[in-house]
Write an enzyme that holds these catalytic residues in place. Structure first.
Site, PDB file in Angstrom:
ATOM      1  N   ASP A  21     -27.019   2.322  15.075  1.00 59.70           N
ATOM      2  CA  ASP A  21     -28.225   1.342  15.617  1.00 59.70           C
ATOM      3  C   ASP A  21     -29.020   0.870  14.530  1.00 59.70           C
ATOM      4  OD1 ASP A  21     -29.298   0.001  17.411  1.00 59.70           O
ATOM      5  OD2 ASP A  21     -30.638   1.669  18.297  1.00 59.70           O
ATOM      6  N   ARG A  25     -32.024  -5.528  13.289  1.00 61.63           N
ATOM      7  CA  ARG A  25     -33.236  -5.418  12.723  1.00 61.63           C
ATOM      8  C   ARG A  25     -33.345  -5.459  11.094  1.00 61.63           C
ATOM      9  NH1 ARG A  25     -35.070  -0.449  16.271  1.00 61.63           N
ATOM     10  NH2 ARG A  25     -32.924  -0.798  17.011  1.00 61.63           N
ATOM     11  N   HIS A  38     -24.271  -6.175  10.841  1.00 60.82           N
ATOM     12  CA  HIS A  38     -23.303  -5.408  10.937  1.00 60.82           C
ATOM     13  C   HIS A  38     -22.214  -4.980   9.799  1.00 60.82           C
ATOM     14  CE1 HIS A  38     -24.375  -5.520  15.063  1.00 60.82           C
ATOM     15  NE2 HIS A  38     -24.425  -6.873  15.132  1.00 60.82           N
ATOM     16  N   LEU A 132     -10.297  14.374   8.054  1.00 58.60           N
ATOM     17  CA  LEU A 132     -11.140  13.999   9.338  1.00 58.60           C
ATOM     18  C   LEU A 132     -10.521  13.034  10.016  1.00 58.60           C
ATOM     19  CD1 LEU A 132     -15.008  13.372   8.989  1.00 58.60           C
ATOM     20  CD2 LEU A 132     -13.554  11.523   9.805  1.00 58.60           C
TER      21      LEU A 132
END
Ligand code: FPP
Length: 241
Positions: A21, A25, A38, A132
């Site tokens: 998130d 901003r 982004h 992973l």
């Protein structure tokens, strides 16, 4: 002593989940379009994935696009989808070389044909890797996930494959997108928001949460280490004493 030396590698979480998130901003503060936030967030994701893989964490789940994100302006959705497509194409090359498995969780049917095809390709290319597993939540909503699962269980009961008395927690875990993946021990949400936003509601039953005001593009290795170190200090009792 540096931060990494303070980590107990025998007590690493197996599964870390992140709500990426604050991209918007981050961009606004720099006078940049939201799409630039982004893009910067995608770089942070790349570095976070590689670092957790190196550390020995087995699963990383990230919230890339929620079922509610379709409400955003079309230009931002297009930019995000373009970024995701590029990321998937590039991941085949970059993350595959680092032995990472990539899986997409969420309702893929609403994504463009091009993205759906790329998902199949990227997942197939990375499926035999042994490092992973990066689960990218795309058009993901936890309530939607549970709803689809409930329908599946109801169908199995209706067709006689499953008895009502045999429905247990494992049955529910097994109809979710995260089937076979251990629940996340640690959920990280940067940018000063303190909610789950329809993310991994079932899976988060006993997760530890880590919040900070930093925006996701600025979430460097220093913060990641801090989050894991804080997690290692928590006393996880799972309802016991
Ligand atoms: C939330 O920040 C972030 C998103 C809705 C998108 C997250 C996507 C990325 C980091 C792109 C890269 C992902 C991949 C897999 C390539 P926000 O836009 O709501 O930020 P704000 O609250 O500051 O407006």
């Amino acid at each position: 002593m540096n931060a990494k030396e303070k980590l107990d590698l025998t007590k690493l979480p197996k599964h870390v989940a992140v709500i990426m998130d604050g991209n918007g901003r981050w961009a606004k503060r720099r006078g940049l379009p939201r799409s630039a936030g982004h893009s910067a967030g995608a770089k942070t994701l790349q570095d976070t994935t590689e670092y957790l893989n190196k550390m020995g964490v087995r699963y990383l789940t990230v919230y890339a696009f929620s079922t509610e994100n379709w409400k955003r302006p079309k230009a931002e959705i297009d930019a995000l989808m373009g970024l995701l497509l590029e990321y998937l194409k590039d991941s085949e090359r970059r993350l595959s070389a680092k032995n990472i498995v990539i899986k997409i969780i969420g309702d893929k049917t609403k994504l463009s044909q091009e993205i759906q095809k790329q998902i199949i390709k990227t997942e197939a290319m990375t499926q035999n890797n042994s490092g992973l597993t990066l689960l990218i939540a795309l058009n993901y909503g936890s309530r939607d996930e549970i709803l689809q699962g409930v329908r599946k269980i109801a169908q199995d009961v209706k067709s006689g494959k499953l008895a009502v008395e045999d429905i247990d927690e494992q049955c529910i875990s097994d109809v979710l997108y995260t089937k076979g993946v251990p629940d996340p021990e640690l959920i990280i949400r940067p940018s000063g928001e303190y909610r789950l936003s329809n993310y991994l509601l079932w899976q988060a039953a006993y997760s530890e949460f880590w919040f900070d005001n930093i925006c996701w593009p600025d979430f460097s290795r220093k913060y990641l280490l801090q989050a894991i170190e804080d997690y290692q200090k928590r006393n996880r009792r799972f309802g016991g004493v």
